[in-house]
Design a protein around this motif. Structure first.
Motif, PDB file in Angstrom:
ATOM      1  N   MET A 128      60.986  65.207  51.575  1.00 35.43           N
ATOM      2  CA  MET A 128      62.013  64.704  52.890  1.00 35.43           C
ATOM      3  C   MET A 128      62.793  63.863  52.582  1.00 35.43           C
ATOM      4  SD  MET A 128      60.026  65.049  55.763  1.00 35.43           S
ATOM      5  CE  MET A 128      59.447  63.714  56.943  1.00 35.43           C
ATOM      6  N   SER A 129      62.775  63.285  51.307  1.00 34.00           N
ATOM      7  CA  SER A 129      63.991  63.281  50.764  1.00 34.00           C
ATOM      8  C   SER A 129      65.238  63.981  50.834  1.00 34.00           C
ATOM      9  CB  SER A 129      64.133  62.238  49.736  1.00 34.00           C
ATOM     10  OG  SER A 129      62.557  61.136  49.920  1.00 34.00           O
ATOM     11  N   ILE A 130      65.313  64.845  50.486  1.00 32.68           N
ATOM     12  CA  ILE A 130      66.637  65.616  49.889  1.00 32.68           C
ATOM     13  C   ILE A 130      66.932  66.821  51.141  1.00 32.68           C
ATOM     14  CG2 ILE A 130      67.475  68.278  49.874  1.00 32.68           C
ATOM     15  CD1 ILE A 130      66.926  65.911  47.582  1.00 32.68           C
ATOM     16  N   ALA A 131      65.619  66.471  52.206  1.00 36.09           N
ATOM     17  CA  ALA A 131      65.646  66.976  53.939  1.00 36.09           C
ATOM     18  C   ALA A 131      66.697  66.789  55.015  1.00 36.09           C
ATOM     19  CB  ALA A 131      64.874  67.939  54.197  1.00 36.09           C
ATOM     20  N   PHE A 132      66.134  65.185  55.141  1.00 30.28           N
ATOM     21  CA  PHE A 132      66.912  63.971  55.907  1.00 30.28           C
ATOM     22  C   PHE A 132      68.006  64.060  56.158  1.00 30.28           C
ATOM     23  CE2 PHE A 132      67.676  59.658  57.802  1.00 30.28           C
ATOM     24  CZ  PHE A 132      67.384  60.118  59.427  1.00 30.28           C
ATOM     25  N   PRO A 133      69.127  63.440  54.945  1.00 26.68           N
ATOM     26  CA  PRO A 133      69.845  63.414  55.053  1.00 26.68           C
ATOM     27  C   PRO A 133      71.400  64.811  55.290  1.00 26.68           C
ATOM     28  CG  PRO A 133      69.442  62.794  53.194  1.00 26.68           C
ATOM     29  CD  PRO A 133      68.598  63.229  54.053  1.00 26.68           C
ATOM     30  N   LEU A 183      60.473  73.131  49.413  1.00 29.60           N
ATOM     31  CA  LEU A 183      59.014  72.564  50.396  1.00 29.60           C
ATOM     32  C   LEU A 183      60.343  72.299  51.339  1.00 29.60           C
ATOM     33  CD1 LEU A 183      57.021  70.754  48.601  1.00 29.60           C
ATOM     34  CD2 LEU A 183      56.695  72.707  49.812  1.00 29.60           C
ATOM     35  N   ALA A 184      61.794  71.607  50.489  1.00 32.45           N
ATOM     36  CA  ALA A 184      62.818  70.736  51.534  1.00 32.45           C
ATOM     37  C   ALA A 184      63.262  72.107  52.362  1.00 32.45           C
ATOM     38  CB  ALA A 184      63.946  70.056  51.088  1.00 32.45           C
ATOM     39  N   GLU A 185      63.631  73.819  52.075  1.00 32.78           N
ATOM     40  CA  GLU A 185      63.773  74.494  52.964  1.00 32.78           C
ATOM     41  C   GLU A 185      63.069  74.472  54.064  1.00 32.78           C
ATOM     42  OE1 GLU A 185      65.667  78.975  52.579  1.00 32.78           O
ATOM     43  OE2 GLU A 185      65.129  77.508  50.784  1.00 32.78           O
ATOM     44  N   GLU A 186      61.943  74.613  53.627  1.00 32.33           N
ATOM     45  CA  GLU A 186      60.888  75.063  54.766  1.00 32.33           C
ATOM     46  C   GLU A 186      60.528  74.150  55.798  1.00 32.33           C
ATOM     47  OE1 GLU A 186      55.785  75.489  54.747  1.00 32.33           O
ATOM     48  OE2 GLU A 186      57.415  75.376  52.148  1.00 32.33           O
ATOM     49  N   TYR A 187      60.554  73.145  55.172  1.00 34.45           N
ATOM     50  CA  TYR A 187      60.993  71.564  56.829  1.00 34.45           C
ATOM     51  C   TYR A 187      62.116  71.431  57.253  1.00 34.45           C
ATOM     52  CZ  TYR A 187      60.764  67.012  58.494  1.00 34.45           C
ATOM     53  OH  TYR A 187      60.879  66.162  59.450  1.00 34.45           O
TER      54      TYR A 187
END
Length: 499
Positions: free
Chosen positions: A53-58, A136-140
């Protein structure tokens, strides 16, 4: 005009300011509840899920910011026309904003979905982060982008209602949306067979009896994104119904949804600086995330968790800042610049005072607050708690400055001077924060502590610069000509009335 709206431009300043602000704070609190719920449940999966989530949010925020600036433009214009008692103009601008931002959101959804993989591949990551977190970030993100139009739908509804002076209706719609998200999160993340919710409630036997044979094992991080997508869809549907089919908010006719070049140019002229402001904020977040991604998973998770907590702390300042948008917009529309300036002084002082109290609470109870969000007690999880606690305590230094800066940016936006707001946002991020984080964390070799200190300095620098500019008084000029309507359709209608 109703008495509630009259108080924005007449009478006491404190009452309308806080009447506008507290529902915004609650709405944003509910917005954070989306993220908090995701973080709580994903924290039961692993620290890697929280780091994802930390990676995906920005990266997600970068795409959302492009359209977000145009919702700000709609809010500004609706506020100024409402303050000028030009209800037809306010309704038409609202309709144009709805249709324009909806079309833009569809484009952003497609581009975001297709660019997720390439964007993540550009991040310089620690080997452990690349293996455990990036997939996981890509999946989200892929699931999340499918719901982008729904998210924008609610954002534009909320912004238009705020400009009109109604902040309670978006709050109520948001509550329904968050309740749906909270209900769906544990089911879609964990499924039924191994859902920790049943264990928390002491209902393991019921879980086995009802769902033991369903075979639905949950979707992990993608389930969190899907829960948000469905909840946003519900919020958008209710919001569009209220603004198009009821008497709530500016009166929007079907004809107002048909694209009008004159109105769209006005929205774009004011919205582009706001979009750039939000986009440069997102780019700064991505740059910072890229720096943080070079550290081990515990540091990445602590950074993401700390930012989620700071976003919660941010709410009183954001609420007063957005209330200031409306106060300044409507009072300048009503040609009352002195009242607009007094509202800014009141909001800034209140925001600083509230944020000092919040800082003291966060400083005293940082470790207990951070520990709530990490379910594991592995060495990596304990390290995450340690780093997250340090991060939160360091950031308390800037809390009062956050309050002042948000109010001043709200004043500039409410006046329609979105380029000024853009300039001081860039000062806070690209002068006060990004180079400082890099210098302390990498050049001075302070590691994670350097990141935390650099993050805290940005709002301090931005608030001081924005405050000095505010004292010049050059911002007190409305961007709309309140004596004339924004488009030929309204002009024709007024001409018919004069005949």
């Amino acid at each position: 005009m109703s008495p509630a709206r009259d108080t924005i431009t007449e009478g006491s300043l404190a009452r309308p300011l806080f009447t506008l602000a507290w529902p915004i704070v609650v709405t944003e609190l509910l917005q954070v509840a989306y993220n908090i719920a995701d973080t709580l449940w994903l924290g039961q999966l692993s620290a890697a899920a929280v780091a994802a989530m930390s990676i995906a949010f920005p990266l997600i925020f970068l795409f959302l910011s492009i359209g977000g600036g145009f919702t700000v433009a709609g809010s500004i214009l609706v506020a100024q026309y409402t303050g000028a008692s030009s209800d037809d103009s306010a309704g038409e601008i609202a309709g144009q904003t709805l249709s324009f931002v909806t079309l833009l959101a569809l484009v952003i959804a497609v581009v975001g979905y297709l660019s997720t993989g390439p964007a993540l591949s550009l991040l310089p990551t620690d080997p452990e982060t690349a293996t455990d977190v990036i997939p996981l970030a890509e999946e989200y993100m892929r699931v999340f982008f499918l719901g982008t139009p729904f998210m924008f739908g609610f954002f534009v509804f909320s912004a238009l209602m705020r400009g009109y002076g109604d902040t309670r209706t978006p709050m109520r719609v948001m509550f329904l949306s968050v309740a749906l998200n909270v209900a769906l999160d544990p089911i879609l993340i964990f499924g039924f067979e191994a859902n920790p919710l049943f264990g928390v409630l002491g209902m393991d036997g019921l879980q086995a009896a009802l769902f033991g044979a369903t075979g639905f094992a949950g979707m992990g991080v993608a389930g969190a994104a899907l829960a948000t997508l469905l909840a946003r869809l519900a919020a958008m549907a209710v919001g569009f119904y209220l603004i198009l089919r009821t008497g709530i908010g500016p009166t929007v006719r079907l004809a107002d949804l048909r694209p009008d070049p004159t109105a769209i140019r006005k929205i774009v002229r004011i919205g582009v600086p706001s979009a750039l402001e939000q986009s440069t904020s997102a780019l700064a977040m991505i740059t910072l995330t890229a720096m943080v991604a070079a550290f081990p998973t515990a540091t990445v998770a602590a950074y993401g968790l700390g930012n989620r907590l700071i976003s919660l702390v941010f709410l009183p300042a954001m609420g007063l800042g957005r209330a200031t948008d409306t106060m300044v917009g409507q009072n300048l529309g009503a040609e009352k610049p002195g009242r607009a300036e007094r509202a800014v002084h009141l909001a800034a002082g209140t925001a600083a005072g509230i944020m000092i109290v919040v800082a003291l609470v966060a400083l005293l109870f940082a470790e207990s607050i951070v520990a709530v969000f990490i379910g594991e007690r592995t060495p990596e999880a304990l390290r995450t708690i340690e780093l997250g606690t340090e991060y939160l305590r360091v950031r308390t230094v800037e809390f009062a400055f956050i309050g002042v800066l948000q109010v001043l940016l709200g004043a500039y936006r409410g006046a329609g001077h979105t380029r000024t707001a853009l300039a001081f946002s860039m000062v806070a991020l690209w002068v006060g924060r990004v180079p400082t984080v890099y210098g302390l964390a990498f050049v001075a070799d302070m590691g994670a502590t350097g990141i935390w200190i650099g993050m805290a300095l940005g709002n301090v620098v931005g608030a001081i610069a924005a405050g000095l500019w505010f004292l010049r008084g050059t911002w007190k000029q409305a961007v709309v000509d309140v004596r004339s309507p924004p488009t030929p359709r309204v002009e024709a209608a007024e001409a018919d009335g004069e005949d």
